[in-house]
Design a protein around this motif. Structure first.
Motif, mmCIF file in Angstrom:
data_model
loop_
_atom_site.group_PDB
_atom_site.id
_atom_site.type_symbol
_atom_site.label_atom_id
_atom_site.label_comp_id
_atom_site.label_asym_id
_atom_site.label_seq_id
_atom_site.Cartn_x
_atom_site.Cartn_y
_atom_site.Cartn_z
ATOM 1 N N THR A 23 1.507 8.348 0.081
ATOM 2 C CA THR A 23 0.663 9.437 -0.407
ATOM 3 C C THR A 23 -0.650 9.446 0.364
ATOM 4 O OG1 THR A 23 1.605 9.296 -2.629
ATOM 5 C CG2 THR A 23 -0.527 10.399 -2.409
ATOM 6 N N VAL A 24 -0.992 10.604 0.921
ATOM 7 C CA VAL A 24 -2.257 10.757 1.635
ATOM 8 C C VAL A 24 -3.186 11.579 0.761
ATOM 9 C CG1 VAL A 24 -3.396 11.626 3.699
ATOM 10 C CG2 VAL A 24 -1.114 10.602 3.876
ATOM 11 N N SER A 25 -4.291 10.991 0.351
ATOM 12 C CA SER A 25 -5.245 11.667 -0.534
ATOM 13 C C SER A 25 -6.185 12.552 0.278
ATOM 14 C CB SER A 25 -6.062 10.637 -1.311
ATOM 15 O OG SER A 25 -5.219 9.788 -2.065
ATOM 16 N N GLY A 26 -6.292 13.810 -0.116
ATOM 17 C CA GLY A 26 -7.229 14.712 0.529
ATOM 18 C C GLY A 26 -6.802 15.118 1.926
ATOM 19 N N GLU A 27 -7.732 15.746 2.636
ATOM 20 C CA GLU A 27 -7.495 16.213 3.991
ATOM 21 C C GLU A 27 -7.915 15.154 4.999
ATOM 22 O OE1 GLU A 27 -6.091 19.139 4.877
ATOM 23 O OE2 GLU A 27 -5.770 19.590 2.754
ATOM 24 N N ALA A 28 -7.224 15.115 6.113
ATOM 25 C CA ALA A 28 -7.620 14.203 7.190
ATOM 26 C C ALA A 28 -8.968 14.643 7.752
ATOM 27 C CB ALA A 28 -6.567 14.196 8.288
ATOM 28 N N SER A 29 -9.804 13.668 8.114
ATOM 29 C CA SER A 29 -11.130 13.975 8.641
ATOM 30 C C SER A 29 -11.400 13.171 9.906
ATOM 31 C CB SER A 29 -12.203 13.656 7.592
ATOM 32 O OG SER A 29 -12.133 12.283 7.211
ATOM 33 N N ALA A 30 -12.284 13.702 10.735
ATOM 34 C CA ALA A 30 -12.652 13.020 11.979
ATOM 35 C C ALA A 30 -13.603 11.876 11.663
ATOM 36 C CB ALA A 30 -13.302 14.001 12.939
ATOM 37 N N VAL A 31 -13.205 10.658 12.018
ATOM 38 C CA VAL A 31 -14.028 9.476 11.751
ATOM 39 C C VAL A 31 -13.860 8.491 12.903
ATOM 40 C CG1 VAL A 31 -13.839 9.681 9.231
ATOM 41 C CG2 VAL A 31 -12.167 8.306 10.487
ATOM 42 N N PRO A 32 -14.854 7.666 13.159
ATOM 43 C CA PRO A 32 -14.642 6.590 14.139
ATOM 44 C C PRO A 32 -13.778 5.501 13.522
ATOM 45 C CG PRO A 32 -16.842 6.445 13.183
ATOM 46 C CD PRO A 32 -16.236 7.710 12.654
ATOM 47 N N ALA A 33 -12.884 4.943 14.306
ATOM 48 C CA ALA A 33 -12.056 3.845 13.808
ATOM 49 C C ALA A 33 -12.955 2.654 13.495
ATOM 50 C CB ALA A 33 -11.010 3.462 14.843
ATOM 51 N N PRO A 34 -12.868 2.088 12.285
ATOM 52 C CA PRO A 34 -13.715 0.930 11.942
ATOM 53 C C PRO A 34 -13.475 -0.228 12.907
ATOM 54 C CG PRO A 34 -12.640 1.834 9.985
ATOM 55 C CD PRO A 34 -12.005 2.496 11.169
ATOM 56 N N ALA A 35 -14.541 -0.842 13.341
ATOM 57 C CA ALA A 35 -14.431 -1.914 14.335
ATOM 58 C C ALA A 35 -13.599 -3.077 13.820
ATOM 59 C CB ALA A 35 -15.827 -2.385 14.728
ATOM 60 N N ALA A 36 -13.663 -3.314 12.522
ATOM 61 C CA ALA A 36 -12.954 -4.465 11.958
ATOM 62 C C ALA A 36 -11.559 -4.119 11.455
ATOM 63 C CB ALA A 36 -13.775 -5.052 10.802
ATOM 64 N N ALA A 37 -11.134 -2.878 11.669
ATOM 65 C CA ALA A 37 -9.839 -2.448 11.142
ATOM 66 C C ALA A 37 -8.697 -3.118 11.890
ATOM 67 C CB ALA A 37 -9.710 -0.935 11.244
ATOM 68 N N THR A 51 0.840 -1.201 0.000
ATOM 69 C CA THR A 51 0.000 0.000 0.000
ATOM 70 C C THR A 51 0.872 1.247 0.000
ATOM 71 O OG1 THR A 51 -1.720 -1.162 1.237
ATOM 72 C CG2 THR A 51 -1.819 1.250 1.232
ATOM 73 N N ALA A 52 0.625 2.130 -0.978
ATOM 74 C CA ALA A 52 1.408 3.362 -1.054
ATOM 75 C C ALA A 52 0.533 4.602 -1.026
ATOM 76 C CB ALA A 52 2.252 3.370 -2.327
ATOM 77 N N ARG A 53 -0.785 4.432 -1.106
ATOM 78 C CA ARG A 53 -1.709 5.562 -1.096
ATOM 79 C C ARG A 53 -2.865 5.261 -0.147
ATOM 80 N NH1 ARG A 53 -3.061 9.798 -4.567
ATOM 81 N NH2 ARG A 53 -1.457 9.085 -6.030
ATOM 82 N N VAL A 54 -3.175 6.218 0.728
ATOM 83 C CA VAL A 54 -4.279 6.044 1.676
ATOM 84 C C VAL A 54 -5.045 7.349 1.828
ATOM 85 C CG1 VAL A 54 -3.110 4.253 3.042
ATOM 86 C CG2 VAL A 54 -2.818 6.674 3.658
ATOM 87 N N THR A 55 -6.258 7.245 2.337
ATOM 88 C CA THR A 55 -6.930 8.410 2.899
ATOM 89 C C THR A 55 -6.720 8.343 4.405
ATOM 90 O OG1 THR A 55 -9.031 7.215 3.105
ATOM 91 C CG2 THR A 55 -8.657 8.469 1.059
ATOM 92 N N LEU A 56 -6.774 9.481 5.044
ATOM 93 C CA LEU A 56 -6.455 9.520 6.477
ATOM 94 C C LEU A 56 -7.611 10.088 7.285
ATOM 95 C CD1 LEU A 56 -4.324 9.129 8.740
ATOM 96 C CD2 LEU A 56 -3.555 11.475 8.281
ATOM 97 N N GLY A 57 -7.963 9.360 8.321
ATOM 98 C CA GLY A 57 -8.925 9.851 9.291
ATOM 99 C C GLY A 57 -8.294 9.880 10.667
ATOM 100 N N TYR A 58 -8.964 10.500 11.622
ATOM 101 C CA TYR A 58 -8.465 10.519 12.995
ATOM 102 C C TYR A 58 -9.629 10.346 13.955
ATOM 103 C CZ TYR A 58 -9.844 15.471 12.753
ATOM 104 O OH TYR A 58 -10.537 16.644 12.578
ATOM 105 N N ASP A 59 -9.357 9.640 15.027
ATOM 106 C CA ASP A 59 -10.386 9.282 15.992
ATOM 107 C C ASP A 59 -9.931 9.712 17.385
ATOM 108 O OD1 ASP A 59 -12.195 8.097 17.719
ATOM 109 O OD2 ASP A 59 -12.195 6.147 16.709
ATOM 110 N N ALA A 60 -10.600 10.722 17.938
ATOM 111 C CA ALA A 60 -10.293 11.212 19.284
ATOM 112 C C ALA A 60 -11.477 10.980 20.211
ATOM 113 C CB ALA A 60 -9.934 12.696 19.237
#
Length: 363
Positions: free
Chosen positions: A163-177, A93-102
């Motif tokens: 490579t991170v596509s787009g802006e990071a966004s607030a998301v819940p971490a997927p339960a199955a991740a 994997t070389a490209r991802v979208t990024l989320g954050y969970d606080a």
């Protein structure tokens, strides 16, 4: 022999405590959470969605700490990015979208009991389970520290070929991740040592949330206050008149009696689990917030350990002094209607009380 004492006049009357509030927060942290507990900041992946998950590490930093830095800085985003990038590349994997969970902590992120100026004057960072460098970016405290941490993390990933596509966004971490990488904080005991020594408001508020979670309540200011009260009551500490609106003491509406402070400190000395709290107190004339105090009070230099508390017109000092016979005498001295234009005089008056204990045979 240990002697517990407090200012005798109206000792049980509650006063505005300022940062001596951290004594209660720290005691509750050590009693409700295993002192060897570490908090984990991690990345998880589902498909091409990478999520940065905050674990409530108050001292998560952006860069790795140097060898001379405080041992409390044990986890950093640079290391997490390196480990994450390596794991992603290994999986192709070389490209991802990024989320954050606080989402570990609940709101509000700023106490309603705090002055509005605390944000505008760069005094506090909104409390978050995810931040780096306590939310400070280019010398300013971020209003959204989790988003700031994620933005910095995206840059660190890019520097390592992801490579991170787009802006990071607030998301819940997927339960199955799946967990990709992680870094772990200093221990609770180490965190408490530092926040007490330097009177760290930000770390105290994060630890208040952890106390709330350990007590089974919501990770809020109110949840933390209830959990602190429960921890004190369980230790047979007098909580008459106790009112807490935060864990740091920035709230001027907090009320703690000298008796509560003394009993908390004394209780900490009676259990191996909490005995480090007394050792964490700054030393008169030598360490932490007492390094520039007790000047001219030679009998008290190095013989008083105490937590300070200072807000405009509010001054407190709680700890113990070794008396002339080498016996520890626990004390709390508080003044919440001091002359706002003479803070040094008020502070010196409290120091003289502690110095008088160090000069007497109090047993």
């Amino acid at each position: 022999m240990l002697t517990a004492t407090s200012w005798p006049r109206r000792a049980r009357a509650p006063y505005a405590p300022a940062s001596t509030t951290k004594v209660l927060t720290s005691f509750a942290a050590l009693t409700t959470i295993d002192p060897q507990t570490r908090f984990t900041t991690r990345t998880v992946l589902e498909g091409d969605k990478l999520v940065l998950v905050g674990g409530g590490d108050p001292y998560l930093s952006t860069k790795r700490a140097g060898s001379r830095d405080d041992r409390v800085f044990q986890a950093d985003l640079t290391t997490l990015a390196r480990r994450t990038a390596a794991a992603l590349k290994k999986s192709g994997t070389a490209r991802v979208t990024l989320g954050y969970d606080a989402s570990l902590f609940d709101g509000p992120a700023v106490s309603p009991a705090w002055s509005d100026s605390y944000l505008s004057e760069n005094i506090v960072t909104p409390v978050s389970a995810l931040w780096a460098d306590e939310g400070v970016v280019d010398g300013l405290r971020s209003r959204d520290p989790a988003a700031a941490a994620a933005s910095g993390f995206a840059r660190l990933l890019a520097q390592r070929g992801i490579t991170v596509s787009g802006e990071a966004s607030a998301v819940p971490a997927p339960a199955a991740a799946s967990t990709i990488a992680e870094v772990r904080s200093a221990t609770v005991a180490q965190i408490v040592e530092t926040l007490m020594r330097v009177s760290d408001n930000q770390a105290a508020e994060v630890m208040l949330r952890h106390v709330a979670l350990a007590g089974g309540g919501p990770a809020t200011f109110d949840g933390g206050a209830k959990a602190v009260r429960a921890a004190l009551s369980a230790a047979d500490v007098d909580v008459e008149g106790l009112r807490l609106n935060d864990g740091s003491g920035l709230a001027r509406s907090n009320r703690i009696s000298p008796e509560t402070l003394v009993e908390t400190l004394y209780a900490s000395s009676t259990s191996p689990r909490t005995s480090g709290l007394a050792a964490d107190l700054p030393v008169s004339g030598f360490t932490g917030t007492l390094v520039e105090r007790f000047m001219g009070l030679d009998a008290a230099l190095g013989t008083v350990r105490a937590k300070t508390g200072t807000l405009r017109g509010i001054h407190s000092l709680a700890g113990y002094a070794l008396d002339r016979d080498g016996r520890p005498v626990w004390f709390a001295v508080m003044a919440d209607r001091a002359d706002e234009d003479a803070p040094l005089e008020a502070r010196a008056a409290l120091d003289r009380v502690a110095a008088a204990i160090a000069s007497c045979s109090c047993g």
